[in-house]
Write a protein that holds these residues in place. Sequence first.
Motif, PDB file in Angstrom:
ATOM      1  N   LEU A  10       2.204  -2.550  -8.808  1.00 19.18           N
ATOM      2  CA  LEU A  10       3.639  -2.685  -9.048  1.00 19.18           C
ATOM      3  C   LEU A  10       4.402  -2.939  -7.749  1.00 19.18           C
ATOM      4  O   LEU A  10       5.283  -3.795  -7.702  1.00 19.18           O
ATOM      5  CB  LEU A  10       4.183  -1.440  -9.755  1.00 19.18           C
ATOM      6  CG  LEU A  10       5.680  -1.453 -10.043  1.00 19.18           C
ATOM      7  CD1 LEU A  10       6.026  -2.541 -11.064  1.00 19.18           C
ATOM      8  CD2 LEU A  10       6.137  -0.102 -10.531  1.00 19.18           C
ATOM      9  N   SER A  11       4.064  -2.220  -6.704  1.00 18.90           N
ATOM     10  CA  SER A  11       4.794  -2.372  -5.438  1.00 18.90           C
ATOM     11  C   SER A  11       4.654  -3.795  -4.900  1.00 18.90           C
ATOM     12  O   SER A  11       5.630  -4.374  -4.404  1.00 18.90           O
ATOM     13  CB  SER A  11       4.307  -1.360  -4.400  1.00 18.90           C
ATOM     14  OG  SER A  11       2.913  -1.515  -4.172  1.00 18.90           O
ATOM     15  N   ALA A  28       6.735  -6.226  -7.127  1.00 22.30           N
ATOM     16  CA  ALA A  28       8.161  -6.107  -6.808  1.00 22.30           C
ATOM     17  C   ALA A  28       8.475  -6.802  -5.485  1.00 22.30           C
ATOM     18  O   ALA A  28       9.475  -7.524  -5.379  1.00 22.30           O
ATOM     19  CB  ALA A  28       8.559  -4.631  -6.740  1.00 22.30           C
ATOM     20  N   THR A  55      13.494  -4.353  -6.457  1.00 26.54           N
ATOM     21  CA  THR A  55      13.080  -2.974  -6.248  1.00 26.54           C
ATOM     22  C   THR A  55      11.912  -2.657  -7.178  1.00 26.54           C
ATOM     23  O   THR A  55      11.745  -3.289  -8.229  1.00 26.54           O
ATOM     24  CB  THR A  55      14.233  -1.987  -6.540  1.00 26.54           C
ATOM     25  OG1 THR A  55      14.543  -2.051  -7.937  1.00 26.54           O
ATOM     26  CG2 THR A  55      15.458  -2.284  -5.684  1.00 26.54           C
ATOM     27  N   ALA A  56      11.118  -1.674  -6.788  1.00 23.30           N
ATOM     28  CA  ALA A  56      10.002  -1.253  -7.632  1.00 23.30           C
ATOM     29  C   ALA A  56      10.525  -0.712  -8.964  1.00 23.30           C
ATOM     30  O   ALA A  56       9.890  -0.910 -10.004  1.00 23.30           O
ATOM     31  CB  ALA A  56       9.164  -0.199  -6.915  1.00 23.30           C
ATOM     32  N   GLN A  57      11.683  -0.066  -8.939  1.00 23.57           N
ATOM     33  CA  GLN A  57      12.250   0.489 -10.172  1.00 23.57           C
ATOM     34  C   GLN A  57      12.624  -0.629 -11.148  1.00 23.57           C
ATOM     35  O   GLN A  57      12.339  -0.538 -12.349  1.00 23.57           O
ATOM     36  CB  GLN A  57      13.488   1.348  -9.866  1.00 23.57           C
ATOM     37  CG  GLN A  57      13.185   2.612  -9.102  1.00 23.57           C
ATOM     38  CD  GLN A  57      13.056   2.395  -7.582  1.00 23.57           C
ATOM     39  OE1 GLN A  57      13.212   1.295  -7.064  1.00 23.57           O
ATOM     40  NE2 GLN A  57      12.730   3.448  -6.873  1.00 23.57           N
ATOM     41  N   ALA A  58      13.272  -1.681 -10.638  1.00 25.58           N
ATOM     42  CA  ALA A  58      13.663  -2.792 -11.508  1.00 25.58           C
ATOM     43  C   ALA A  58      12.428  -3.508 -12.047  1.00 25.58           C
ATOM     44  O   ALA A  58      12.360  -3.837 -13.237  1.00 25.58           O
ATOM     45  CB  ALA A  58      14.562  -3.777 -10.749  1.00 25.58           C
ATOM     46  N   GLY A  73       9.475  -2.206 -12.378  1.00 21.21           N
ATOM     47  CA  GLY A  73       8.814  -1.275 -13.292  1.00 21.21           C
ATOM     48  C   GLY A  73       9.397  -1.347 -14.691  1.00 21.21           C
ATOM     49  O   GLY A  73       8.661  -1.283 -15.692  1.00 21.21           O
ATOM     50  N   ALA A  74      10.706  -1.496 -14.781  1.00 21.62           N
ATOM     51  CA  ALA A  74      11.347  -1.608 -16.096  1.00 21.62           C
ATOM     52  C   ALA A  74      10.896  -2.885 -16.809  1.00 21.62           C
ATOM     53  O   ALA A  74      10.633  -2.867 -18.020  1.00 21.62           O
ATOM     54  CB  ALA A  74      12.866  -1.593 -15.952  1.00 21.62           C
ATOM     55  N   ASP A 121       7.317  -2.355 -17.899  1.00 20.38           N
ATOM     56  CA  ASP A 121       7.318  -1.468 -19.071  1.00 20.38           C
ATOM     57  C   ASP A 121       7.636  -2.256 -20.335  1.00 20.38           C
ATOM     58  O   ASP A 121       6.971  -2.081 -21.371  1.00 20.38           O
ATOM     59  CB  ASP A 121       8.336  -0.336 -18.905  1.00 20.38           C
ATOM     60  CG  ASP A 121       7.937   0.701 -17.877  1.00 20.38           C
ATOM     61  OD1 ASP A 121       6.757   0.733 -17.456  1.00 20.38           O
ATOM     62  OD2 ASP A 121       8.826   1.491 -17.471  1.00 20.38           O
TER      63      ASP A 121
END
Length: 141
Positions: A53-54, A57, A63-66, A68-69, A72
């Motif tokens: 994931l990193s 991204a 970002t990793a969070q964006a 990741g979504a 998902d």
Amino acid sequence: MAATHPPHVVALLYEAYLRLQGTVEEAGRAYDARVRPAHSAVFFHMEHEGIRLSRLAEKAQMTAQAMGALVDDLEELGYLRRVPDPADRRAKLIVFTERGDDALRVGYAAIDDVERRLAALLGEEGLAELNATLRRVITQF
């Protein structure tokens, strides 16, 4: 009265990108209306053997969070899955499922269609010149 200027090349490139990408996105929506344009960041930057994931991204400049979504979402839709990374069992790799591979084939077919349309518009020599010019821009900036 203010003088009007022709659009800058950056604006023209962006507008061309939007139109070409729109053609590819239409094919994606026809395949599965649940896939959103934002998901293209995942499909475009995936590595077929799997990717963390990193790294995904980073490649997409998100970002990793964006990211990741988005991953998902695509995992829930059955296009991706997370598997243990053989190099580090604590880490996960994101890989395509069979459905993801099918979606890639649809995407590549749409891209091939765009290339055919560009060749018809510009001629084979013009398309080759456009490719060479864009590669020079990419490597120089």
